[in-house]
Design a protein around this motif. Structure first.
Motif, mmCIF file in Angstrom:
data_model
loop_
_atom_site.group_PDB
_atom_site.id
_atom_site.type_symbol
_atom_site.label_atom_id
_atom_site.label_comp_id
_atom_site.label_asym_id
_atom_site.label_seq_id
_atom_site.Cartn_x
_atom_site.Cartn_y
_atom_site.Cartn_z
ATOM 1 N N PHE A 2 0.804 -1.056 0.310
ATOM 2 C CA PHE A 2 0.090 -0.101 -0.023
ATOM 3 C C PHE A 2 0.959 0.984 0.156
ATOM 4 C CE2 PHE A 2 0.759 -0.244 4.649
ATOM 5 C CZ PHE A 2 0.506 0.610 4.849
ATOM 6 N N ALA A 3 0.173 2.038 -0.580
ATOM 7 C CA ALA A 3 0.741 3.469 -0.382
ATOM 8 C C ALA A 3 -0.540 4.603 -0.136
ATOM 9 C CB ALA A 3 1.525 4.139 -1.516
ATOM 10 N N VAL A 4 -0.179 5.782 1.591
ATOM 11 C CA VAL A 4 -0.992 6.532 1.923
ATOM 12 C C VAL A 4 -0.060 7.624 0.943
ATOM 13 C CG1 VAL A 4 -1.423 7.614 3.646
ATOM 14 C CG2 VAL A 4 -1.241 5.114 3.482
ATOM 15 N N SER A 5 -1.046 8.640 0.565
ATOM 16 C CA SER A 5 -1.042 10.122 0.284
ATOM 17 C C SER A 5 -0.626 11.187 1.348
ATOM 18 C CB SER A 5 -1.461 10.592 -0.345
ATOM 19 O OG SER A 5 -1.199 11.774 -1.037
ATOM 20 N N LEU A 6 0.606 11.281 1.246
ATOM 21 C CA LEU A 6 0.736 12.367 2.026
ATOM 22 C C LEU A 6 0.479 14.088 1.676
ATOM 23 C CD1 LEU A 6 4.826 11.067 3.263
ATOM 24 C CD2 LEU A 6 1.851 10.850 4.715
ATOM 25 N N GLU A 12 4.986 10.042 -0.681
ATOM 26 C CA GLU A 12 3.494 9.191 0.067
ATOM 27 C C GLU A 12 3.790 8.059 1.005
ATOM 28 O OE1 GLU A 12 1.549 7.241 -4.410
ATOM 29 O OE2 GLU A 12 4.050 6.633 -3.920
ATOM 30 N N ARG A 14 5.038 4.685 2.442
ATOM 31 C CA ARG A 14 5.041 3.768 2.358
ATOM 32 C C ARG A 14 5.516 2.245 3.461
ATOM 33 N NH1 ARG A 14 7.582 3.074 -4.217
ATOM 34 N NH2 ARG A 14 6.596 5.196 -4.128
ATOM 35 N N TYR A 70 8.479 2.615 7.993
ATOM 36 C CA TYR A 70 8.030 3.028 6.626
ATOM 37 C C TYR A 70 8.811 3.850 5.641
ATOM 38 C CZ TYR A 70 3.481 1.534 9.214
ATOM 39 O OH TYR A 70 2.679 0.602 9.525
ATOM 40 N N ARG A 112 3.550 14.996 8.527
ATOM 41 C CA ARG A 112 3.079 14.853 8.127
ATOM 42 C C ARG A 112 2.693 12.926 7.718
ATOM 43 N NH1 ARG A 112 2.883 16.456 2.035
ATOM 44 N NH2 ARG A 112 4.575 17.605 2.668
ATOM 45 N N ALA A 113 3.997 12.829 8.313
ATOM 46 C CA ALA A 113 4.378 10.496 7.961
ATOM 47 C C ALA A 113 4.281 10.739 9.435
ATOM 48 C CB ALA A 113 5.694 10.618 7.590
ATOM 49 N N LEU A 116 0.324 10.258 10.401
ATOM 50 C CA LEU A 116 -0.703 8.853 9.875
ATOM 51 C C LEU A 116 0.073 8.443 11.207
ATOM 52 C CD1 LEU A 116 -0.145 9.226 6.185
ATOM 53 C CD2 LEU A 116 -2.057 9.597 7.612
ATOM 54 N N TRP A 120 -3.306 5.888 14.103
ATOM 55 C CA TRP A 120 -3.183 4.694 13.894
ATOM 56 C C TRP A 120 -3.108 4.285 15.026
ATOM 57 C CZ3 TRP A 120 0.117 0.769 14.305
ATOM 58 C CH2 TRP A 120 0.065 -0.668 14.106
#
Length: 186
Positions: A2-6, A12, A14, A70, A112-113, A116, A120
């Protein structure tokens, strides 16, 4: 995978896994001097076997639910990373950390990372306390802790032996209720 947009800047988040050892080593080589200013990570990742071993250590931590790693990619290039250096679900505590190449600094990627990761940890995994430990001389890292709304809890004097010199470590943390309240206020 998966990749999550930042955000809308091509960044991203990952998972960073052992099969990516060559890419990870190339990234570390690009940022070795800068990354190594405050943390020992570049000293551990010096060739392909050590890069693979480091990534495998976090794959093992992930499997044991004891840590996670990540990478941050910017326009398809690995430029940094964030991690749960310590992850203790039974105690409801974890420690987050980061690193970044010099060319990616100043874009808010780490903030930002890590946001996230904290979302979580608190919302999905039920973590009660998230810690951030930084060398007292690492001003950019301390600024991230402040931006995240963490509280400076203290200093461990000369606790971090790095390249033959003892450094003070600052301990920053936030509690789940503080995180939720700050997020609701934003």
């Amino acid at each position: 995978m998966f990749a999550v947009s930042l955000g809308d800047d091509g960044a991203e988040l990952r998972p960073l896994e052992p099969w990516q050892a060559e890419e990870y080593l190339a990234h570390m080589d690009r940022g070795r001097e800068f990354i190594g200013t405050h943390i020992a990570l570049p000293d551990f990742v010096t060739d392909l076997p050590s890069a693979r071993a480091y990534l495998q250590s976090y794959a093992d931590k992930t499997a044991a639910d004891a840590g996670r790693l990540y990478g941050i990619w910017l326009d398809g290039t690995l430029v940094g990373g964030v991690l749960f250096r310590i992850f203790e679900p039974a105690h409801g505590t974890c420690e987050v950390g980061c690193w970044l190449e010099p060319g990616a600094v100043g874009r808010g990627l780490i903030t930002r990372a890590v946001t996230l990761l904290i979302d979580w940890a608190v919302d999905v995994r039920g973590m009660h306390r998230v810690e951030w430990v930084a060398s007292a001389g690492n001003t950019p890292s301390i600024k991230v802790a402040k931006r995240l709304g963490m509280t400076r809890e203290g200093v461990r004097r000369e606790s971090y032996l790095y390249r033959g010199v003892r450094h003070d470590s600052e301990i920053w943390a936030l509690l789940a209720d503080e995180w939720r309240a700050a997020r609701a206020a934003r």
